[in-house]
Design a protein around this motif. Structure first.
Motif, short mmCIF file in Angstrom:
data_model
loop_
_atom_site.label_atom_id
_atom_site.label_comp_id
_atom_site.label_asym_id
_atom_site.label_seq_id
_atom_site.Cartn_x
_atom_site.Cartn_y
_atom_site.Cartn_z
N ALA A 28 43.91 -35.85 6.21
CA ALA A 28 43.89 -37.19 5.61
C ALA A 28 42.47 -37.65 5.33
O ALA A 28 42.21 -38.34 4.35
CB ALA A 28 44.59 -38.19 6.53
N VAL A 29 41.54 -37.26 6.21
CA VAL A 29 40.12 -37.60 6.03
C VAL A 29 39.33 -36.31 5.88
O VAL A 29 39.20 -35.53 6.83
CB VAL A 29 39.58 -38.44 7.21
CG1 VAL A 29 38.11 -38.80 6.97
CG2 VAL A 29 40.41 -39.71 7.40
N LYS A 134 50.79 -35.98 -0.72
CA LYS A 134 50.05 -34.92 -0.03
C LYS A 134 48.54 -35.09 -0.15
O LYS A 134 47.77 -34.40 0.53
CB LYS A 134 50.46 -33.56 -0.58
CG LYS A 134 51.92 -33.18 -0.30
CD LYS A 134 52.32 -31.90 -1.02
CE LYS A 134 53.71 -31.44 -0.61
NZ LYS A 134 54.78 -32.39 -0.94
N MET A 135 48.09 -36.01 -0.99
CA MET A 135 46.65 -36.15 -1.26
C MET A 135 45.91 -36.76 -0.08
O MET A 135 46.46 -37.61 0.64
CB MET A 135 46.45 -37.02 -2.50
CG MET A 135 47.04 -36.44 -3.76
SD MET A 135 46.84 -37.51 -5.21
CE MET A 135 45.14 -37.10 -5.63
N PRO A 136 44.66 -36.36 0.14
CA PRO A 136 43.86 -36.99 1.19
C PRO A 136 43.57 -38.45 0.88
O PRO A 136 43.59 -38.87 -0.30
CB PRO A 136 42.58 -36.15 1.23
CG PRO A 136 42.56 -35.35 -0.01
CD PRO A 136 43.96 -35.25 -0.52
N ILE A 137 43.28 -39.22 1.91
CA ILE A 137 43.11 -40.67 1.78
C ILE A 137 41.64 -41.08 1.77
O ILE A 137 41.28 -42.06 1.13
CB ILE A 137 43.83 -41.39 2.95
CG1 ILE A 137 45.30 -40.96 3.03
CG2 ILE A 137 43.72 -42.90 2.83
CD1 ILE A 137 46.09 -41.17 1.77
N ILE A 152 39.08 -50.73 4.03
CA ILE A 152 39.36 -50.46 5.44
C ILE A 152 40.34 -51.50 5.97
O ILE A 152 40.61 -52.52 5.33
CB ILE A 152 38.07 -50.43 6.29
CG1 ILE A 152 37.27 -51.74 6.10
CG2 ILE A 152 37.23 -49.21 5.89
CD1 ILE A 152 36.01 -51.82 6.96
N ASN A 153 40.86 -51.22 7.16
CA ASN A 153 41.92 -52.05 7.73
C ASN A 153 41.52 -52.62 9.07
O ASN A 153 42.31 -52.69 9.99
CB ASN A 153 43.20 -51.22 7.87
CG ASN A 153 44.43 -52.06 8.11
OD1 ASN A 153 44.53 -53.16 7.59
ND2 ASN A 153 45.36 -51.55 8.91
N GLY A 154 40.26 -53.00 9.18
CA GLY A 154 39.74 -53.47 10.45
C GLY A 154 38.67 -52.53 10.96
O GLY A 154 38.07 -51.76 10.19
N THR A 155 38.45 -52.57 12.25
CA THR A 155 37.38 -51.76 12.85
C THR A 155 37.95 -50.52 13.52
O THR A 155 37.39 -50.00 14.49
CB THR A 155 36.59 -52.60 13.87
OG1 THR A 155 37.50 -53.08 14.87
CG2 THR A 155 35.93 -53.79 13.19
N GLU A 165 50.72 -43.28 5.98
CA GLU A 165 50.53 -44.74 6.01
C GLU A 165 49.23 -45.10 5.29
O GLU A 165 48.29 -45.61 5.89
CB GLU A 165 50.51 -45.24 7.45
CG GLU A 165 51.83 -44.98 8.20
CD GLU A 165 51.76 -45.40 9.66
OE1 GLU A 165 50.65 -45.73 10.14
OE2 GLU A 165 52.82 -45.40 10.31
N PRO A 166 49.19 -44.88 3.98
CA PRO A 166 47.91 -45.03 3.26
C PRO A 166 47.60 -46.44 2.77
O PRO A 166 46.47 -46.72 2.37
CB PRO A 166 48.10 -44.10 2.05
CG PRO A 166 49.58 -44.21 1.75
CD PRO A 166 50.25 -44.33 3.09
N PHE A 167 48.59 -47.34 2.80
CA PHE A 167 48.52 -48.59 2.04
C PHE A 167 47.20 -49.36 2.15
O PHE A 167 46.57 -49.66 1.12
CB PHE A 167 49.69 -49.51 2.41
CG PHE A 167 49.75 -50.75 1.56
CD1 PHE A 167 50.45 -50.76 0.36
CD2 PHE A 167 49.10 -51.92 1.93
CE1 PHE A 167 50.50 -51.90 -0.44
CE2 PHE A 167 49.13 -53.05 1.15
CZ PHE A 167 49.83 -53.05 -0.04
N PRO A 168 46.72 -49.73 3.34
CA PRO A 168 45.51 -50.56 3.39
C PRO A 168 44.27 -49.88 2.81
O PRO A 168 43.40 -50.54 2.24
CB PRO A 168 45.32 -50.87 4.88
CG PRO A 168 46.13 -49.83 5.58
CD PRO A 168 47.26 -49.49 4.69
#
Length: 264
Positions: A28-29, A134-137, A152-155, A165-168
């Motif tokens: 994912a990263v 399937k793509m990386p985020i 980003i979705n916070g710290t 769970e890619p949404f944010p």
């Protein structure tokens, strides 16, 4: 659909299994440690812009190139853009990297042009959505710079980022307001302030964020004293007359290149 568009669509269909297997093998990263790296923002179906960027890659002799998402919708040649990018990924899987954007989704494609472009072919759209999933985020360059389409979705730790769970990471935007606040994009989207960026960078021992997602008059915008760079690589997006930009990451610094319609 034109015969040329039908041919591009069929070629794209045929290479999806191969590009799927490559995306499945990637986390994912992504961790990209080879420099320099060319960073490219939203393309949005602008094949001329993509071809210009690929020529510039050859001109500056940069093997590694990272795209930040949003390859289709809004522009007329999303099929050709995906075909070019996926073919390049298959040819150079260790040097070409493709992150997922918020327009790599069925929901967006149905309303912003790609579904109509492919002849309202529901079966084909559902098939390509399997590739999107399937793509990386995100990606980290040289343990220094975090790259993502939206934000980003916070710290949180980057170890919590999941393809499922890619949404944010595809949708969130920077804001002058501190904290995580509501967004004009919708009730499920958030905006993040300088304090959130500081906390995220500190938690992950990083120095900077590069993201796409936002159309910009000059093609780029710095935020938070150079801790975040927003890039947009589609000139004259939806007829608004903007310039476009890409960046070169080398020795942990970013050099920005601006281009417009006249240079494509």
């Amino acid at each position: 659909m034109s015969s040329r568009k039908i041919a591009a669509k069929e070629k794209l269909r045929l290479i999806l299994p191969k590009v799927d297997s490559i995306f499945e093998s990637e986390p994912a990263v992504l961790l990209i440690d080879n420099e320099p790296v060319m960073l490219v923002g939203d393309i949005h179906g602008d094949l001329q812009a993509l071809e210009f960027i690929i020529k510039m890659r050859e001109k500056i002799n940069c093997k590694n190139i990272l795209f930040l998402g949003d390859y289709v919708d809004r522009g007329p040649q999303g099929t050709e853009v995906l075909l070019s990018l996926f073919s390049l990924k298959i040819k150079e899987p260790e040097h070409v990297f493709l992150l997922r954007g918020n327009h790599e989704s069925v929901d967006m494609n149905l309303y912003y042009g790609f579904f109509e472009e492919i002849g309202s072919d529901q079966k084909f759209l559902l098939r390509i959505s399997l590739t999107y999933d399937k793509m990386p985020i995100a990606a980290v360059l040289s343990g220094h710079t975090f790259c993502v389409h939206g934000g980003i979705n916070g710290t949180e730790s980057i170890d919590t980022i999941r393809k499922e769970e890619p949404f944010p990471y595809l949708w969130n935007d920077p804001s002058k307001s501190p904290g995580l606040t509501n967004s004009r994009r919708g009730s499920t989207v958030k905006e993040f302030g300088h304090d959130i960026v500081d906390g995220f960078l500190k938690a992950n021992n990083l120095k900077r964020i590069v993201r796409g997602h936002t159309a910009l008059e000059t093609g780029y915008k710095w935020w938070f004293d150079g801790k975040l760079l927003s890039l947009f690589s589609c000139p004259d997006y939806a007829g608004i007359g903007n310039d476009a930009a890409f960046s070169l990451f080398e020795n942990k610094e970013l050099e920005i290149f601006v281009f417009g319609n006249q240079q494509k």
